[in-house]
Design a protein around this motif. Structure first.
Motif, PDB file in Angstrom:
ATOM      1  N   THR A 151      -7.081  -0.491  -5.540  1.00  0.00           N
ATOM      2  CA  THR A 151      -8.125  -0.532  -6.569  1.00  0.00           C
ATOM      3  C   THR A 151      -8.009   0.653  -7.527  1.00  0.00           C
ATOM      4  O   THR A 151      -8.052   0.485  -8.753  1.00  0.00           O
ATOM      5  CB  THR A 151      -9.517  -0.531  -5.913  1.00  0.00           C
TER       6      THR A 151
ATOM      7  N   THR B 227      -4.800 -12.187  -2.848  1.00  0.00           N
ATOM      8  CA  THR B 227      -4.618 -10.825  -3.374  1.00  0.00           C
ATOM      9  C   THR B 227      -3.316 -10.705  -4.160  1.00  0.00           C
ATOM     10  O   THR B 227      -3.274 -10.106  -5.243  1.00  0.00           O
ATOM     11  CB  THR B 227      -4.621  -9.801  -2.222  1.00  0.00           C
TER      12      THR B 227
ATOM     13  N   TYR C 175       0.835  -1.206   0.000  1.00  0.00           N
ATOM     14  CA  TYR C 175       0.000   0.000   0.000  1.00  0.00           C
ATOM     15  C   TYR C 175       0.867   1.252   0.000  1.00  0.00           C
ATOM     16  O   TYR C 175       0.578   2.219  -0.718  1.00  0.00           O
ATOM     17  CB  TYR C 175      -0.910   0.021   1.238  1.00  0.00           C
TER      18      TYR C 175
ATOM     19  N   ASP D 202      -3.044  -9.859  -8.121  1.00  0.00           N
ATOM     20  CA  ASP D 202      -2.299  -8.694  -8.609  1.00  0.00           C
ATOM     21  C   ASP D 202      -1.203  -9.109  -9.590  1.00  0.00           C
ATOM     22  O   ASP D 202      -1.041  -8.503 -10.660  1.00  0.00           O
ATOM     23  CB  ASP D 202      -1.683  -7.930  -7.434  1.00  0.00           C
TER      24      ASP D 202
ATOM     25  N   ILE E 297      -6.772  -0.579   0.445  1.00  0.00           N
ATOM     26  CA  ILE E 297      -7.501  -1.312  -0.597  1.00  0.00           C
ATOM     27  C   ILE E 297      -8.050  -0.345  -1.641  1.00  0.00           C
ATOM     28  O   ILE E 297      -8.067  -0.657  -2.842  1.00  0.00           O
ATOM     29  CB  ILE E 297      -8.616  -2.170   0.029  1.00  0.00           C
ATOM     30  N   THR E 298      -8.486   0.836  -1.213  1.00  0.00           N
ATOM     31  CA  THR E 298      -8.930   1.846  -2.177  1.00  0.00           C
ATOM     32  C   THR E 298      -7.764   2.286  -3.062  1.00  0.00           C
ATOM     33  O   THR E 298      -7.925   2.469  -4.276  1.00  0.00           O
ATOM     34  CB  THR E 298      -9.522   3.068  -1.449  1.00  0.00           C
TER      35      THR E 298
ATOM     36  N   GLY F  44     -13.160  -4.808  -4.138  1.00  0.00           N
ATOM     37  CA  GLY F  44     -12.464  -4.082  -3.083  1.00  0.00           C
ATOM     38  C   GLY F  44     -13.378  -3.740  -1.918  1.00  0.00           C
ATOM     39  O   GLY F  44     -12.987  -3.859  -0.747  1.00  0.00           O
TER      40      GLY F  44
ATOM     41  N   PHE G 129     -13.665  -4.523 -10.072  1.00  0.00           N
ATOM     42  CA  PHE G 129     -12.623  -4.517  -9.039  1.00  0.00           C
ATOM     43  C   PHE G 129     -12.984  -3.591  -7.881  1.00  0.00           C
ATOM     44  O   PHE G 129     -12.560  -3.838  -6.741  1.00  0.00           O
ATOM     45  CB  PHE G 129     -11.281  -4.129  -9.651  1.00  0.00           C
ATOM     46  N   THR G 130     -13.761  -2.555  -8.146  1.00  0.00           N
ATOM     47  CA  THR G 130     -14.235  -1.702  -7.055  1.00  0.00           C
ATOM     48  C   THR G 130     -15.183  -2.474  -6.150  1.00  0.00           C
ATOM     49  O   THR G 130     -15.093  -2.393  -4.915  1.00  0.00           O
ATOM     50  CB  THR G 130     -14.953  -0.457  -7.618  1.00  0.00           C
TER      51      THR G 130
ATOM     52  N   THR H 156     -13.982  -6.814   0.130  1.00  0.00           N
ATOM     53  CA  THR H 156     -12.784  -7.134   0.915  1.00  0.00           C
ATOM     54  C   THR H 156     -12.679  -6.232   2.134  1.00  0.00           C
ATOM     55  O   THR H 156     -12.342  -6.695   3.241  1.00  0.00           O
ATOM     56  CB  THR H 156     -11.516  -6.980   0.047  1.00  0.00           C
ATOM     57  N   ILE H 157     -12.964  -4.951   1.963  1.00  0.00           N
ATOM     58  CA  ILE H 157     -12.923  -4.008   3.087  1.00  0.00           C
ATOM     59  C   ILE H 157     -13.913  -4.416   4.168  1.00  0.00           C
ATOM     60  O   ILE H 157     -13.579  -4.466   5.363  1.00  0.00           O
ATOM     61  CB  ILE H 157     -13.207  -2.568   2.608  1.00  0.00           C
TER      62      ILE H 157
END
Length: 395
Positions: A196, A308, A75, A312, A192-193, A130, A126-127, A133-134
């Motif tokens: 994404t 993840t 991140y 990726d 995560i944002t 995400g 993918f949003t 996942t959050i």
């Protein structure tokens, strides 16, 4: 006229604005937001590493700590990659807009709109992934408290089960449990944002590169169509020259745009590849280790990390493979058309494309990695080798 920002990257724009990384309109409030979010991300990594100061360092503890710290370090790297390269991101979007502004043919506009739709669709997918996942990561530590209230389980035991990530804040972690939990949840949301938003923006650029290669193939096919070659008069000959010239031009601009994309983030990409391999090895080991010990919550965390990382790595390498495939398609199109019926000058222009296409176009990172499916397999093989070594030593 196509507006890239509002029509193709509208959701990406929203995501990047949410974390202060949209390259336009950088007010002082946005700059403060960027510094705050980056500080939250990097502080979480630091507080994981400070655990070495107060804890006895066993092999299991070192692996457990580094396996999670490296994941959260992704991140930091990705956020910093877009932050320090804001001008590069802006230049990429402007260059893409400039190329789209030059399109006049309705079929070419239809092609680029189609690939713009792909950008929006993948960004939405993918949003959504995400967001799920959050919610999963935020709710996972809370479930033991819910069940503890219902089943009257000891509070300290619940909190020990809930905190799955080793940190050292140098404070009473039981007393400030919810404050620490807030810090973790903020990191999950921002991280995560970031993953994404930046990932889908880069993916959108790759999708548009594929679209531009498709337009180059279309222009070659149109220039060398049967209708044009049946009657090669002065008018048709001039038209063929123009279309081949435009095909060569957009092919050249697409390669230049791709090189710009890679060179803008080359150092960060190289760092990410290195951390991907190390982190995948450590987290795979942690999955097997916690599965054998019966630590279900920790097992789920590391399994999510492994998934993840795999996702990726696959997406980045698959994107590079697609660019290579579309570039090769331009070469095959130029090779398969009836170029031998065209005027000599047109044949020389097509020969220029064939010469460029005879050498496969790859996304090359610092001359060390060629982004492709083969590279993905090589990285997985390397990480599994390290995992096998650690597992055999542990046994």
């Amino acid at each position: 006229m196509i507006c890239i920002e509002t029509q193709h990257f509208n959701l990406n724009r929203t995501l990047l604005l949410a974390i202060g990384l949209w390259p336009y309109q950088k007010s002082k409030l946005v700059q403060f937001q960027t510094i705050l979010f980056f500080s939250i991300l990097i502080s979480f990594v630091i507080f994981q590493l400070t655990a070495f100061i107060t804890t006895i360092c066993t092999v299991d503890f070192i692996i457990e700590t580094f396996s999670t710290a490296l994941v959260f370090n992704f991140y930091v790297i990705i956020y910093n990659m877009f932050w320090i390269n804001t001008h590069h991101v802006r230049n990429l979007l402007e260059q893409l807009q400039y190329i789209c502004n030059e399109l006049r043919d309705k079929n070419e506009l239809a092609i680029i709109k189609k690939y713009g739709y792909y950008t929006r669709r993948f960004t939405a997918i993918f949003t959504l992934l995400g967001i799920c996942t959050i919610f999963f990561l935020i709710l996972l530590p809370i479930w033991p408290h819910v069940f503890g209230t219902l089943l009257h389980i000891n509070k300290s035991r619940i909190e020990n089960q809930a905190i799955q990530i080793t940190n050292e804040y140098f404070i009473d972690q039981e007393k400030y449990f919810y404050l620490i939990l807030l810090h973790k949840n903020a990191v999950f949301c921002i991280g995560i944002t970031t993953l994404t938003a930046t990932g889908t923006t880069l993916l959108g650029c790759v999708i548009h590169i594929c679209g531009m290669f498709k337009i180059a193939s279309y222009r070659i096919e149109e220039a060398m169509s049967t209708k044009m070659l049946k009657n090669i008069n002065l008018k048709n000959q001039t038209m063929i020259y123009k279309k081949i010239f435009y095909a060569v031009e957009i092919h050249r601009k697409t390669i230049k745009f791709t090189d710009m994309l890679i060179s803008s983030f080359e150092g960060s990409f190289l760092l990410l590849i290195m951390f991907f391999v190390i982190s995948l090895s450590l987290n795979t080991f942690a999955v097997f280790r916690n599965a054998s010990l019966g630590n279900k919550e920790v097992f789920l965390f590391h399994l999510l990390y492994v998934f993840t990382i795999y996702l990726d790595m696959f997406l980045y390498n698959y994107a590079g493979q697609e660019i290579t495939n579309y570039s090769n398609h331009v070469y095959f199109t130029a090779y398969n058309v009836r170029w031998y019926l065209a005027p000599l000058g047109v044949q020389k222009m097509i020969l220029f494309i064939l010469q460029n296409g005879s050498k496969t176009f790859h996304l090359n990172i610092a001359g060390l990695f060629v982004i492709s499916i083969e590279c993905f397999a090589t990285l997985i093989k390397a990480s599994m080798s390290y995992f096998t070594f650690m597992y055999s030593v542990q046994q």
